[in-house]
Motif scaffolding. Structure first.
Motif, PDB file in Angstrom:
ATOM      1  N   GLU A  99       0.849  -1.200   0.000  1.00 20.14           N
ATOM      2  CA  GLU A  99       0.000   0.000   0.000  1.00 20.14           C
ATOM      3  C   GLU A  99       0.878   1.242   0.000  1.00 20.14           C
ATOM      4  O   GLU A  99       1.970   1.253   0.558  1.00 20.14           O
ATOM      5  CB  GLU A  99      -0.923   0.025   1.229  1.00 20.14           C
ATOM      6  N   CYS A 100       0.358   2.307  -0.640  1.00 20.29           N
ATOM      7  CA  CYS A 100       1.054   3.593  -0.650  1.00 20.29           C
ATOM      8  C   CYS A 100       0.756   4.305   0.658  1.00 20.29           C
ATOM      9  O   CYS A 100      -0.412   4.498   1.017  1.00 20.29           O
ATOM     10  CB  CYS A 100       0.596   4.436  -1.844  1.00 20.29           C
TER      11      CYS A 100
ATOM     12  N   GLY B  73       8.521  11.576  -4.866  1.00 20.38           N
ATOM     13  CA  GLY B  73       7.806  10.408  -5.391  1.00 20.38           C
ATOM     14  C   GLY B  73       6.856   9.856  -4.350  1.00 20.38           C
ATOM     15  O   GLY B  73       6.092  10.609  -3.731  1.00 20.38           O
ATOM     16  N   GLU B  74       6.914   8.544  -4.103  1.00 16.54           N
ATOM     17  CA  GLU B  74       5.985   7.882  -3.181  1.00 16.54           C
ATOM     18  C   GLU B  74       6.724   6.989  -2.197  1.00 16.54           C
ATOM     19  O   GLU B  74       7.829   6.540  -2.459  1.00 16.54           O
ATOM     20  CB  GLU B  74       4.991   7.014  -3.968  1.00 16.54           C
ATOM     21  N   VAL B  75       6.065   6.727  -1.051  1.00 22.75           N
ATOM     22  CA  VAL B  75       6.548   5.733  -0.087  1.00 22.75           C
ATOM     23  C   VAL B  75       5.494   4.643   0.025  1.00 22.75           C
ATOM     24  O   VAL B  75       4.308   4.935   0.239  1.00 22.75           O
ATOM     25  CB  VAL B  75       6.817   6.353   1.297  1.00 22.75           C
TER      26      VAL B  75
ATOM     27  N   LYS C 192      10.779   3.575  -0.710  1.00 22.48           N
ATOM     28  CA  LYS C 192      10.677   4.942  -1.207  1.00 22.48           C
ATOM     29  C   LYS C 192      10.975   4.898  -2.699  1.00 22.48           C
ATOM     30  O   LYS C 192      12.075   4.524  -3.112  1.00 22.48           O
ATOM     31  CB  LYS C 192      11.684   5.832  -0.469  1.00 22.48           C
ATOM     32  N   ILE C 193       9.984   5.230  -3.516  1.00 25.00           N
ATOM     33  CA  ILE C 193      10.120   5.153  -4.971  1.00 25.00           C
ATOM     34  C   ILE C 193      10.292   6.563  -5.522  1.00 25.00           C
ATOM     35  O   ILE C 193       9.373   7.380  -5.452  1.00 25.00           O
ATOM     36  CB  ILE C 193       8.901   4.467  -5.611  1.00 25.00           C
ATOM     37  N   PHE C 194      11.479   6.834  -6.032  1.00 22.14           N
ATOM     38  CA  PHE C 194      11.773   8.155  -6.584  1.00 22.14           C
ATOM     39  C   PHE C 194      11.291   8.233  -8.024  1.00 22.14           C
ATOM     40  O   PHE C 194      11.365   7.254  -8.769  1.00 22.14           O
ATOM     41  CB  PHE C 194      13.284   8.418  -6.563  1.00 22.14           C
TER      42      PHE C 194
END
Length: 510
Positions: A214-215, A222-224, A237-239
């Motif tokens: 899950e985000c 970006g997102e974790v 952690k998606i850059f």
């Protein structure tokens, strides 16, 4: 005698590999390479190393040739192990990638797709693949033996350093939270050139086995995501691809020798992976379900003792970052440059650990080298110190960056104090300067308030009637001096917080 004759060719092969790498890195972008890619403007390009690569996706196989520029990018790409869907082959002679066929690179894939032409015979490919693997295996075995001794030496030097400097408890703290396979790997790993995280090839193995669940957060980078690896929660952690420099810098900092500390976010692995035909940059760390300090303080108020413990643990992490550990395998001093409540995480024990090191600066006394990285981004405007806002920061002086961190830490103390109960009273969460600047303040908004008007965050009257909060106010103000040289050091902040805490214990015991 037979064993010795086997080792000689392997050592010769190893030496030749080292020689090839050294010659390629010293060429400083002078190699002429064949360029065959949609990104190529001409048929040839210049770089540190030539490459040929294949990517296998839903649209088929993409074969490209080109050049890599700079030693960091060369090491990153050329050291990348082939996966089931991509492989890269590097070489270090003029136009050397012009002789590399698509079939030759396809043969590097662990399981090449059926029907693809292969340019080399099976025997030659086996020798090509197994030679370097055998050499690396020999090197890894030797490194494992040496590493055990070095690790014990590191801890001994750290203990001696603490005794000499009077450093706070926990400087050596390198325990990994929880039990399990991942924790065991981290505890017993000996990272090549790091001491923080897993060995490089194991990092890639872990990264490819993670399932994204899950985000849990989004930011400018970006997102974790909460991910799972063999039943354990990890943070991924998606850059975004445009933020590659932040990902590279954070990976570089997290792989610093002796960085691991209980109040620094635990690093597990870093990987560049391909999903849905696009490149993703992953940074894998420990997962803390309480989220950031910013998130936690919005959800819950804390008792004074809890708030003090949170502040002290965050200060302990900052001390470890700012402290250089001198030695052959020592740790450089590190300044964070973007310290704020959103970049501090809360553990299940309600202690803090510092995260997000993408803007960090390092300094080593031995060569007086100040490494600011290659990331043009700056910190968060709301937390910027006066000297950053009026552009008077001495960027050639490392201590100047540490004093910027102290300013920001004073603001974090203010955020914790607002959400700390005294006599049953507590304020709602607000960010620093909430009543003086807009929700998304501009650089000029902050400069006017902090530099021209020299305002500071509002201190409620009830804080002065509480001995603990009153002591915290005094500490904050010593972090907020307009003159950076007058601000406290991280170690002094930590010791002051410890003293306030011991005062609470005395009151409780009496």
């Amino acid at each position: 005698m037979a064993a010795r004759s086997v080792h000689v060719p392997l050592l010769l092969l190893l030496l030749s590999l080292w020689s090839l790498q050294a010659s390629a890195e010293s060429s400083e972008g002078q190699l002429l390479c064949l360029c065959d890619s949609p990104k190529c403007l001409q048929e040839q390009c210049r770089g540190t190393r030539c490459f040929s690569s294949v990517r296998v996706g839903s649209g088929g196989v993409v074969f490209e040739r080109g050049c890599l520029e700079g030693p960091k990018k060369t090491r990153l790409h050329c050291a990348t192990a082939p996966s089931s869907h991509q492989a890269i082959s590097c070489c270090a002679r003029h136009l050397c990638n012009g002789n590399t066929t698509r079939g030759a690179v396809m043969a590097l894939l662990p399981s090449a797709p059926q029907g693809e032409p292969v340019g080399y015979g099976a025997g030659a490919l086996a020798l090509l693949a197994l030679g370097p693997v055998a050499a690396l295996a020999l090197l890894s075995a030797a490194a494992a033996l040496i590493c055990g001794r070095l690790h014990r030496g590191h801890l001994r030097r750290l203990q001696e350093f603490d005794a000499e400097q009077g450093a706070v408890d926990g400087l050596i703290g390198s325990n990994v939270q929880g039990d399990g396979t991942l924790a065991d790997l981290l505890d017993h790993s000996c990272t090549s050139g790091s001491g923080s995280g897993l060995p490089f090839l194991v990092q890639r193995t872990v990264a490819r086995q993670i399932s994204l669940m899950e985000c849990v957060g989004k930011g400018r980078y970006g997102e974790v995501w909460r991910g799972q690896w063999q039943g354990e929660n990890v943070a991924v952690k998606i850059f975004s691809s445009r933020d590659e420099k932040s990902w590279f810098r954070e990976t570089e900092i997290y792989n610093t020798v002796l960085l691991r500390h209980e109040n620094i976010l635990g690093f597990t692995a870093s990987d560049m992976t391909s999903r849905n035909s696009s490149t993703q940059l992953w940074l894998i760390t420990h997962y803390h379900e309480n989220g950031s300090l910013y998130d936690y303080l919005q959800r819950a108020a804390v008792e004074t003792r809890e708030g003090l413990a949170m502040a002290a643990s965050a200060a302990s992490g900052l001390v470890h970052l700012h402290t250089e550990i001198v030695g052959a395998e020592g740790k450089p001093a590190i300044a964070h440059r973007d310290l704020k409540s959103k970049n501090i995480l809360v553990t299940k024990e309600l202690r803090c650990c510092i995260a997000d090191l993408g803007l960090a600066v390092t300094h080593s006394q031995a060569d007086n080298l100040l490494d600011v990285g290659n990331n043009p981004k700056v910190g968060t405007k709301r937390y910027m110190a006066p000297e950053v806002l009026d552009e008077s920061l001495h960027t050639e002086c490392f201590d100047a960056f540490k004093r910027v961190d102290i300013w920001a830490f004073g603001l974090v103390l203010w955020e914790i104090a607002r959400r700390s109960y005294s006599n049953g009273i507590v304020e709602e969460y607000k960010p620093p300067f909430y009543d003086q600047v807009p929700n998304d303040p501009s650089f000029e908004d902050m400069r006017k308030v902090v530099c021209v008007e020299q305002q500071r965050p509002f201190i409620p009257n009830r804080w002065f009637s509480d001995p603990t909060l009153s002591a915290l106010v005094k500490l904050m103000k010593e972090c907020w001096y307009q003159n950076p040289s007058a601000r406290l050091t991280a170690l002094r902040v930590k010791k002051t917080l410890d003293k306030i805490h011991s005062g609470l214990d005395k009151v409780k015991d009496s």
